[in-house]
Design a protein around this motif. Structure first.
Motif, PDB file in Angstrom:
ATOM      1  N   ASN A 168       0.817  -1.217   0.000  1.00 48.25           N
ATOM      2  CA  ASN A 168       0.000   0.000   0.000  1.00 48.25           C
ATOM      3  C   ASN A 168       0.850   1.267   0.000  1.00 48.25           C
ATOM      4  N   ASN A 169       1.937   1.239   0.771  1.00 56.40           N
ATOM      5  CA  ASN A 169       2.840   2.396   0.797  1.00 56.40           C
ATOM      6  C   ASN A 169       3.507   2.598  -0.558  1.00 56.40           C
ATOM      7  N   ARG A 170       3.846   1.484  -1.190  1.00 56.04           N
ATOM      8  CA  ARG A 170       4.493   1.570  -2.508  1.00 56.04           C
ATOM      9  C   ARG A 170       3.550   2.208  -3.537  1.00 56.04           C
ATOM     10  N   ALA A 171       2.269   1.927  -3.412  1.00 54.76           N
ATOM     11  CA  ALA A 171       1.292   2.475  -4.360  1.00 54.76           C
ATOM     12  C   ALA A 171       1.286   3.999  -4.346  1.00 54.76           C
ATOM     13  N   ASN A 172       1.599   4.591  -3.204  1.00 54.10           N
ATOM     14  CA  ASN A 172       1.624   6.052  -3.106  1.00 54.10           C
ATOM     15  C   ASN A 172       2.696   6.680  -3.988  1.00 54.10           C
ATOM     16  N   GLU A 173       3.680   5.911  -4.382  1.00 55.46           N
ATOM     17  CA  GLU A 173       4.742   6.421  -5.255  1.00 55.46           C
ATOM     18  C   GLU A 173       4.283   6.549  -6.705  1.00 55.46           C
ATOM     19  N   TYR A 174       3.037   6.171  -6.964  1.00 57.50           N
ATOM     20  CA  TYR A 174       2.475   6.289  -8.314  1.00 57.50           C
ATOM     21  C   TYR A 174       1.472   7.448  -8.414  1.00 57.50           C
ATOM     22  N   LYS A 175       1.352   8.234  -7.357  1.00 61.18           N
ATOM     23  CA  LYS A 175       0.412   9.351  -7.357  1.00 61.18           C
ATOM     24  C   LYS A 175       0.994  10.562  -8.097  1.00 61.18           C
ATOM     25  N   ASN A 176       0.100  11.302  -8.762  1.00 61.14           N
ATOM     26  CA  ASN A 176       0.476  12.605  -9.311  1.00 61.14           C
ATOM     27  C   ASN A 176      -0.592  13.621  -8.896  1.00 61.14           C
ATOM     28  N   SER A 177      -0.638  14.774  -9.537  1.00 61.59           N
ATOM     29  CA  SER A 177      -1.545  15.843  -9.110  1.00 61.59           C
ATOM     30  C   SER A 177      -3.019  15.503  -9.326  1.00 61.59           C
ATOM     31  N   TYR A 178      -3.319  14.504 -10.137  1.00 62.26           N
ATOM     32  CA  TYR A 178      -4.710  14.095 -10.366  1.00 62.26           C
ATOM     33  C   TYR A 178      -5.200  13.108  -9.298  1.00 62.26           C
ATOM     34  N   ALA A 179      -4.289  12.543  -8.524  1.00 68.44           N
ATOM     35  CA  ALA A 179      -4.627  11.453  -7.599  1.00 68.44           C
ATOM     36  C   ALA A 179      -5.085  11.964  -6.242  1.00 68.44           C
ATOM     37  N   GLU A 180      -6.142  11.352  -5.750  1.00 72.76           N
ATOM     38  CA  GLU A 180      -6.623  11.632  -4.396  1.00 72.76           C
ATOM     39  C   GLU A 180      -5.957  10.692  -3.391  1.00 72.76           C
ATOM     40  N   SER A 181      -5.854   9.417  -3.749  1.00 72.28           N
ATOM     41  CA  SER A 181      -5.228   8.423  -2.875  1.00 72.28           C
ATOM     42  C   SER A 181      -4.760   7.242  -3.722  1.00 72.28           C
ATOM     43  N   ALA A 182      -4.047   6.322  -3.074  1.00 68.38           N
ATOM     44  CA  ALA A 182      -3.525   5.147  -3.783  1.00 68.38           C
ATOM     45  C   ALA A 182      -3.443   3.960  -2.830  1.00 68.38           C
ATOM     46  N   HIS A 183      -3.533   2.757  -3.375  1.00 68.80           N
ATOM     47  CA  HIS A 183      -3.373   1.530  -2.590  1.00 68.80           C
ATOM     48  C   HIS A 183      -3.085   0.377  -3.536  1.00 68.80           C
ATOM     49  N   ALA A 184      -2.671  -0.732  -2.977  1.00 72.04           N
ATOM     50  CA  ALA A 184      -2.479  -1.935  -3.781  1.00 72.04           C
ATOM     51  C   ALA A 184      -3.839  -2.578  -4.041  1.00 72.04           C
ATOM     52  N   MET A 185      -3.985  -3.227  -5.177  1.00 69.65           N
ATOM     53  CA  MET A 185      -5.249  -3.865  -5.525  1.00 69.65           C
ATOM     54  C   MET A 185      -5.633  -4.894  -4.462  1.00 69.65           C
ATOM     55  N   THR A 186      -6.936  -4.936  -4.134  1.00 74.89           N
ATOM     56  CA  THR A 186      -7.432  -5.825  -3.078  1.00 74.89           C
ATOM     57  C   THR A 186      -8.214  -7.001  -3.667  1.00 74.89           C
ATOM     58  N   GLU A 187      -8.454  -7.984  -2.814  1.00 72.73           N
ATOM     59  CA  GLU A 187      -9.252  -9.131  -3.236  1.00 72.73           C
ATOM     60  C   GLU A 187     -10.679  -8.705  -3.583  1.00 72.73           C
ATOM     61  N   GLU A 188     -11.237  -7.807  -2.806  1.00 68.20           N
ATOM     62  CA  GLU A 188     -12.587  -7.322  -3.087  1.00 68.20           C
ATOM     63  C   GLU A 188     -12.671  -6.674  -4.461  1.00 68.20           C
ATOM     64  N   GLU A 189     -11.660  -5.888  -4.804  1.00 68.39           N
ATOM     65  CA  GLU A 189     -11.645  -5.240  -6.121  1.00 68.39           C
ATOM     66  C   GLU A 189     -11.482  -6.273  -7.235  1.00 68.39           C
ATOM     67  N   ALA A 190     -10.628  -7.263  -7.018  1.00 70.28           N
ATOM     68  CA  ALA A 190     -10.414  -8.297  -8.034  1.00 70.28           C
ATOM     69  C   ALA A 190     -11.674  -9.120  -8.266  1.00 70.28           C
ATOM     70  N   ARG A 191     -12.330  -9.513  -7.177  1.00 66.35           N
ATOM     71  CA  ARG A 191     -13.546 -10.315  -7.306  1.00 66.35           C
ATOM     72  C   ARG A 191     -14.722  -9.488  -7.847  1.00 66.35           C
ATOM     73  N   GLY A 192     -14.651  -8.185  -7.679  1.00 60.47           N
ATOM     74  CA  GLY A 192     -15.730  -7.329  -8.138  1.00 60.47           C
ATOM     75  C   GLY A 192     -15.737  -7.078  -9.633  1.00 60.47           C
ATOM     76  N   ILE A 193     -14.696  -7.508 -10.328  1.00 61.04           N
ATOM     77  CA  ILE A 193     -14.623  -7.318 -11.779  1.00 61.04           C
ATOM     78  C   ILE A 193     -15.558  -8.303 -12.477  1.00 61.04           C
ATOM     79  N   GLU A 194     -16.401  -7.794 -13.356  1.00 58.17           N
ATOM     80  CA  GLU A 194     -17.351  -8.657 -14.055  1.00 58.17           C
ATOM     81  C   GLU A 194     -16.623  -9.619 -14.989  1.00 58.17           C
ATOM     82  N   GLN A 195     -17.199 -10.794 -15.169  1.00 56.59           N
ATOM     83  CA  GLN A 195     -16.563 -11.828 -15.991  1.00 56.59           C
ATOM     84  C   GLN A 195     -16.390 -11.386 -17.443  1.00 56.59           C
TER      85      GLN A 195
END
Length: 264
Positions: A168-195
């Motif tokens: 999660n901390n590493r994800a913050n190194e990918y932020k720029n002026s358009y970004a509000e926040s950052a995190h590593a992809m989660t299981e909930e997000e992965a499972r939430g993707i439609e087939q």
């Protein structure tokens, strides 16, 4: 009739008949008055008025044209589409991680939107580059994007919670002026993707920021299945939540040639 009265009459003619002098321009050259402590003529005053009016019209047209082509990003994008987001450029190259809790694998001086070809085994490969829409909320105007592939690798060994913090901390190194926040992809997000969407698969294995028992972290396999493991170097996918104020000027191309929404 005084010069002041003639000036008023001429200006009324301009307002009534449009921005033009007609025959009044001849008369106005000989009529002078004081403005800001300086002597000037009615003709000069009319020239200044016409110039200012023209500039205002040009500005109004530019504003109108801009408003027609600029929209909230959340109102235009669809899940899975590319967004021309720029997370910056790598410095020196780093080798694939061999030690516990180590990142690496990126090439030198390349855009962070590029992918490490493989992290675990050379026959598990990805060529995906850029950033794709993971989710959106039209009410709050929030768009969340995820790296299309894997910008670097991470080796998880034993401490799941420590690894989650590092991802999660590493994800913050990918932020720029358009970004509000950052995190590593989660299981909930992965499972939430439609087939019907291929967002979950990258062609390689990558970690999710979720712990499992026996020091295991949850991960996505090359075929999209979700499992858990430890002691391996897998990919890492940063997720960026964009600011609700982010706009777009329409579709174009990102740094990798993908058809992508341009941010404004």
């Amino acid at each position: 009739m005084g010069g002041g009265y003639l000036l008023i009459i001429i200006i009324l003619l301009v307002v009534t008949n449009g921005i033009t002098y007609g025959v009044t321009s001849i008369q106005s050259e000989s009529v002078s008055y004081t403005k800001d402590g300086k002597l000037t003529t009615v003709k000069n005053a009319l020239d200044e008025l016409i110039t200012k009016s023209s500039k205002v019209d040009d500005l109004e047209k530019k504003v109108t044209d801009y408003e027609k082509k600029v929209h909230y990003l959340a109102d235009k994008v669809q899940i899975g589409e590319y967004v021309a987001y720029d997370a910056g450029t790598w410095g020196d190259a780093t080798g694939r991680p061999t030690e516990q809790e180590q990142f690496g694998g990126n090439a030198a001086h390349t855009n962070k939107g590029a992918s490490v070809e493989w992290c675990w085994m050379s026959n598990y490969k990805t060529t995906l580059q850029g950033w794709r829409v993971l989710s959106k909320d039209e009410k709050t105007k929030t768009v969340t994007i995820v790296h299309a592939g894997q910008p670097e690798c991470y080796k998880h060994q034993t401490d799941q919670n420590n690894s989650i913090d590092k991802l999660n901390n590493r994800a913050n190194e990918y932020k720029n002026s358009y970004a509000e926040s950052a995190h590593a992809m989660t299981e909930e997000e992965a499972r939430g993707i439609e087939q019907s969407n291929n967002l979950r698969t990258t062609g390689d294995c990558y970690w999710l920021a979720n712990a499992y028992s026996s020091n295991n972290l949850v991960f996505v396999n090359m075929d999209g299945d979700i499992g858990h493991y430890n002691g391996r170097s897998y990919g890492f996918r940063p997720v960026i939540v964009l600011k609700s104020s982010v706009l777009t000027t329409g579709e174009g191309r990102d740094s990798f040639g993908n058809k992508a929404w341009i941010l404004a």
